[in-house]
Design an enzyme around this catalytic site. Structure first.
Site, PDB file in Angstrom:
ATOM      1  N   GLY A  41       0.832  -1.207   0.000  1.00 54.42           N
ATOM      2  CA  GLY A  41       0.000   0.000   0.000  1.00 54.42           C
ATOM      3  C   GLY A  41       0.863   1.252   0.000  1.00 54.42           C
ATOM      4  O   GLY A  41       0.682   2.155  -0.830  1.00 54.42           O
ATOM      5  N   ASP A 242       4.098  -2.489  -7.655  1.00 57.15           N
ATOM      6  CA  ASP A 242       3.478  -1.370  -6.930  1.00 57.15           C
ATOM      7  C   ASP A 242       3.620  -0.075  -7.724  1.00 57.15           C
ATOM      8  O   ASP A 242       2.685   0.736  -7.780  1.00 57.15           O
ATOM      9  CB  ASP A 242       4.119  -1.212  -5.547  1.00 57.15           C
ATOM     10  CG  ASP A 242       3.917  -2.452  -4.695  1.00 57.15           C
ATOM     11  OD1 ASP A 242       2.873  -3.122  -4.874  1.00 57.15           O
ATOM     12  OD2 ASP A 242       4.792  -2.758  -3.867  1.00 57.15           O
ATOM     13  N   ASN A 266       3.940   1.089 -17.426  1.00 56.64           N
ATOM     14  CA  ASN A 266       5.054   0.195 -17.751  1.00 56.64           C
ATOM     15  C   ASN A 266       6.386   0.933 -17.680  1.00 56.64           C
ATOM     16  O   ASN A 266       7.386   0.402 -17.201  1.00 56.64           O
ATOM     17  CB  ASN A 266       4.903  -0.360 -19.179  1.00 56.64           C
ATOM     18  CG  ASN A 266       4.009  -1.582 -19.229  1.00 56.64           C
ATOM     19  OD1 ASN A 266       3.650  -2.129 -18.190  1.00 56.64           O
ATOM     20  ND2 ASN A 266       3.653  -2.001 -20.430  1.00 56.64           N
ATOM     21  N   GLY A 277      15.773  -1.164  -3.523  1.00 54.04           N
ATOM     22  CA  GLY A 277      14.672  -0.869  -2.601  1.00 54.04           C
ATOM     23  C   GLY A 277      13.359  -0.705  -3.339  1.00 54.04           C
ATOM     24  O   GLY A 277      13.321  -0.275  -4.492  1.00 54.04           O
TER      25      GLY A 277
HETATM   26  O1  RIB Z   1       5.457  -5.345  -3.450  1.00 54.92           O
HETATM   27  C1  RIB Z   1       6.673  -5.212  -2.760  1.00 54.92           C
HETATM   28  C2  RIB Z   1       6.407  -5.137  -1.307  1.00 54.92           C
HETATM   29  O2  RIB Z   1       5.876  -6.367  -0.886  1.00 54.92           O
HETATM   30  C3  RIB Z   1       7.637  -4.912  -0.465  1.00 54.92           C
HETATM   31  O3  RIB Z   1       7.948  -3.559  -0.282  1.00 54.92           O
HETATM   32  C4  RIB Z   1       7.295  -5.649   0.807  1.00 54.92           C
HETATM   33  O4  RIB Z   1       6.945  -4.764   1.830  1.00 54.92           O
HETATM   34  C5  RIB Z   1       6.146  -6.564   0.467  1.00 54.92           C
HETATM   35  O5  RIB Z   1       5.034  -6.248   1.137  1.00 54.92           O
END
Ligand code: RIB
Length: 292
Positions: A41, A242, A266, A277
């Site tokens: 999130g 994400d 993309n 990270g």
């Molecule tokens: O989607 C990546 C995330 O999945 C990472 O940052 C970790 O926290 C996991 O929840």
């Protein structure tokens, strides 16, 4: 400015880099250890904010040291945290990540993220109502996903469901969501044995299966199509999905066409993997536009 609300997890990522992934019962020597902000999130909220959206996060942290770092990180990325509460006596969520052999393995401990309950969401109903789009994932209780989905349907606010990590999703949520963005593994958990081509046809312009650097597959009403990804030198793929979701939501909320939104997402996702990270490589607006 696009108004995006993210309902979901906020965690600290405890990341070990190693040349070899240990098997069961095996010990290996790692190269580095780092703690960085993460949680699906929070990652999606930060991705959308860096791309210029007005973002509100709805979530929980622990009343520990990690919780404070997570809150400070939201602030420095311009994410509104009026609805991110430290929960007394709880630990913050953590993700235990091994980066090895060109990919990651992750164990998530949800901790305070389990306090993002339907009752907790009650306080933030107006923010949801006023959003251009709401994004949700599955590192919070399932009943909250169901509740937010109902609220979005009631208020006519588009919901983007990123069904990660994989778990079955109630049929009502699949129907109510406007956009569903699983990877191939999550799609298999959601839709079982049914061939993907048939599932895609059932959800035209709604189901988007992310296939890593190959791109995003969906059915556009006429045919199954794939919007290709961008080739880059990957350093760390954590958070690429994400970034995709955050960027996709921003582009859609700004009224870009579906195809242009997918291209934008993309591109953002491809840039995100070029640094270490989950949030380290998430690009700004000008970085994405300058490289499209
Ligand atoms: O989607 C990546 C995330 O999945 C990472 O940052 C970790 O926290 C996991 O929840």
């Amino acid at each position: 400015m696009a108004k995006i609300t993210v309902v979901g997890s906020s965690s600290m990522d405890l990341v070990v880099t190693s040349s070899k992934r240990p098997g069961a019962g095996e010990t290996v020597l790692g190269d580095h250890f780092k703690t960085v902000p993460g949680g699906k999130g929070a990652n999606q909220a930060v991705a959308a904010a860096r791309l210029g959206a007005e973002v509100t996060m709805i979530g929980c942290v622990g009343d520990d040291h990690f919780g404070q770092i997570i809150l400070d990180n939201f602030k420095s990325n311009g994410v509104a945290i009026d609805y991110v509460e430290p929960v007394t006596g709880m630990e913050s969520g953590t993700a235990h990540i091994v980066l090895a052999e060109g990919d990651n393995s992750i164990v998530v401990v949800k901790a305070a993220n389990d306090c993002v309950t339907p009752a907790y969401i009650e306080k933030a109903v107006d923010v949801i109502r006023q959003s251009d789009i709401v994004i949700i994932q599955q590192e919070i209780p399932e009943e909250t996903v169901v509740y937010v989905s109902e609220l979005c349907a009631k208020f006519n606010v588009p919901l983007m469901l990123n069904p990660a990590p994989a778990r079955p999703v109630p049929a009502s949520v699949v129907e109510q969501a406007s956009y569903i963005t699983p990877n191939e593994h999550e799609a298999a958990v959601l839709f079982g044995e049914e061939p993907l081509g048939e599932v895609l046809r059932r959800y035209p312009n709604k189901l988007f299966v992310t296939e890593g650097k190959r791109g995003v597959r969906y059915f556009d009403g006429d045919e199954e199509t794939i919007v290709p990804g961008y080739a880059v030198e990957a350093v760390d793929t954590t958070g690429a999905g994400d970034t995709f979701n955050g960027a996709f939501a921003v582009a859609l909320a700004e009224g870009k066409s579906l195809k242009d939104s997918l291209k934008f997402a993309n591109r953002a996702a491809s840039l995100s993997v070029t640094k270490f990270g989950a949030q380290g490589g998430m690009p700004t607006r000008s970085e994405v536009e300058g490289s499209l």
